[in-house]
Write a protein that holds these residues in place. Structure first.
Motif, PDB file in Angstrom:
ATOM      1  N   HIS A   8       5.739   6.479   3.759  1.00  0.00           N
ATOM      2  CA  HIS A   8       4.997   7.262   2.914  1.00  0.00           C
ATOM      3  C   HIS A   8       5.655   8.048   2.144  1.00  0.00           C
ATOM      4  O   HIS A   8       5.320   8.503   0.843  1.00  0.00           O
ATOM      5  CB  HIS A   8       3.885   7.806   3.782  1.00  0.00           C
ATOM      6  N   GLU A   9       6.646   8.779   2.665  1.00  0.00           N
ATOM      7  CA  GLU A   9       7.478  10.033   1.997  1.00  0.00           C
ATOM      8  C   GLU A   9       8.138   9.231   0.427  1.00  0.00           C
ATOM      9  O   GLU A   9       8.224   9.998  -0.320  1.00  0.00           O
ATOM     10  CB  GLU A   9       8.365  10.853   2.876  1.00  0.00           C
ATOM     11  N   LEU A  10       8.793   8.355   0.838  1.00  0.00           N
ATOM     12  CA  LEU A  10       9.550   7.631  -0.166  1.00  0.00           C
ATOM     13  C   LEU A  10       8.611   6.938  -1.291  1.00  0.00           C
ATOM     14  O   LEU A  10       8.977   7.178  -2.636  1.00  0.00           O
ATOM     15  CB  LEU A  10      10.219   6.524   0.337  1.00  0.00           C
ATOM     16  N   VAL A  11       7.373   6.613  -0.866  1.00  0.00           N
ATOM     17  CA  VAL A  11       6.570   5.948  -1.892  1.00  0.00           C
ATOM     18  C   VAL A  11       6.005   7.145  -2.737  1.00  0.00           C
ATOM     19  O   VAL A  11       6.058   6.849  -4.163  1.00  0.00           O
ATOM     20  CB  VAL A  11       5.227   5.315  -1.127  1.00  0.00           C
ATOM     21  N   LYS A  12       5.826   8.374  -2.104  1.00  0.00           N
ATOM     22  CA  LYS A  12       5.299   9.409  -2.808  1.00  0.00           C
ATOM     23  C   LYS A  12       6.242   9.895  -3.881  1.00  0.00           C
ATOM     24  O   LYS A  12       6.139  10.191  -5.170  1.00  0.00           O
ATOM     25  CB  LYS A  12       4.965  10.654  -1.959  1.00  0.00           C
ATOM     26  N   ARG A  13       7.540  10.238  -3.343  1.00  0.00           N
ATOM     27  CA  ARG A  13       8.706  10.573  -4.323  1.00  0.00           C
ATOM     28  C   ARG A  13       8.743   9.570  -5.515  1.00  0.00           C
ATOM     29  O   ARG A  13       8.899   9.982  -6.608  1.00  0.00           O
ATOM     30  CB  ARG A  13       9.950  10.491  -3.337  1.00  0.00           C
ATOM     31  N   PHE A  14       8.910   8.271  -5.215  1.00  0.00           N
ATOM     32  CA  PHE A  14       9.201   7.324  -6.041  1.00  0.00           C
ATOM     33  C   PHE A  14       8.178   7.071  -7.387  1.00  0.00           C
ATOM     34  O   PHE A  14       8.058   7.049  -8.533  1.00  0.00           O
ATOM     35  CB  PHE A  14       9.336   5.980  -5.437  1.00  0.00           C
ATOM     36  N   THR A  15       7.012   7.255  -6.650  1.00  0.00           N
ATOM     37  CA  THR A  15       5.488   7.152  -7.737  1.00  0.00           C
ATOM     38  C   THR A  15       5.550   8.278  -8.462  1.00  0.00           C
ATOM     39  O   THR A  15       4.925   8.253  -9.522  1.00  0.00           O
ATOM     40  CB  THR A  15       4.457   6.509  -6.938  1.00  0.00           C
TER      41      THR A  15
END
Ligand SMILES: Nc1ncnc2c1ncn2[C@@H]1O[C@H](COP(=O)(O)OP(=O)(O)OP(=O)(O)O)[C@@H](O)[C@H]1O
Ligand SMILES: [Mg+2]
Lengths: 107, 144
Positions: free
Chosen positions: B40-47
């Motif tokens: 979740h944390e990586l998805v949020k950062r990336f998007t």
């Protein structure tokens, strides 16, 4: 606390969403690039910005809800986009500071 | 659905000054990454980083294209446009520096925070630009 509880407590209007999301913090700003990087997941976001871009920002920042302060309204386009994207929109006649002070006593 | 060793690629066209669909590429990527079960944390950062680049092409560059590559090692998006280009990238990277016109700032953009946000959220950020030719922004987030 749940969005719907806050809506009841503070006499807000639930424009989109079922009110089931959990509010874990508060953030207020109208500059979208600040919001997207500084609002935290689960925050209640208070703004007077009412253009369609607030929906994408709320969705990506994963805020619990957007509160449109000062009686600001949104057009149908914004409502539809918020519904499609699962973004909770609330309306309030209170100014931003009052919303923050009152919410902080409840969450 | 899982990411069992293969590569997933996605392509999007980003329309100029179309604020109703602005952010749809980033939102779609977010849904895809969530389905793939990426943290979740990586998805949020990336998007978030991708959204800033996407909205920049809408606002500053007459639209553009996004190419996303998802592998077990990393998330990568390349957003390219044929817009006016950036004359001074170093300046553009500074917090608060913006050339957004009035009608754009009235919508809440133009804080000059988009590129700094990309730098903050990406593991790697490359901005290549030529005045009169266009801009290519590449954002990478590592999956480990
Ligand atoms: N794709 C692009 N094409 C042309 N110029 C760009 C592009 N992306 C950024 N710029 C230039 O770099 C400046 C800084 O970009 P940045 O995203 O940091 O801020 P902004 O878009 O002006 O405001 P904000 O992102 O806070 O809403 C822009 O004002 C613009 O002059
Ligand atoms: Mg920007």
């Amino acid at each position: 606390m749940k969005v719907k509880t806050l809506v009841e407590e503070l006499g807000m209007t639930l424009i989109t969403g079922d009110g089931e999301k959990e509010i874990t913090g508060i953030y207020a700003c109208d500059l979208l690039s600040w919001v997207i990087s500084h609002a935290k997941t689960g925050d209640l976001w208070v703004t007077v910005m009412n253009n369609v871009n607030i929906v994408a920002v709320a969705s990506l920042a994963e805020v619990a809800c957007i509160v449109l302060a000062e009686g600001v309204t949104v057009d149908e386009q914004v409502v539809n986009k918020a519904s499609e994207n699962g973004v909770t929109l609330l309306g309030s006649s209170m100014p931003t500071a009052e919303i923050i002070v009152k919410t902080s006593k409840l969450i | 659905m899982g990411l069992s060793g293969q590569k997933v690629t996605l392509r999007y066209t980003i329309a100029a000054e179309d604020f109703i669909s602005a952010g749809e590429a980033s939102s779609h990527v977010k849904k895809t990454l969530n389905k793939l079960g990426i943290s979740h944390e990586l998805v949020k950062r990336f998007t978030i980083a991708m959204y800033e680049a996407e909205i920049n092409t809408v606002i500053h560059a007459n639209g553009g294209e996004a190419y996303v590559e998802i592998t077990p090692e990393k998330l990568m998006v390349r957003i390219s446009d044929n817009g006016p280009g950036i004359s001074d990238i170093e300046k553009a990277m500074m917090e608060g520096w913006s050339t957004a016109p009035e009608h754009i700032s009235e919508m809440g953009f133009g804080a000059g925070m988009g590129l700094p946000n990309m730098k903050r959220y990406a593991d790697e950020l490359a901005v290549e630009s030529e005045v009169g030719v266009g801009t290519v922004v590449t954002i990478t987030v590592y999956l480990s």
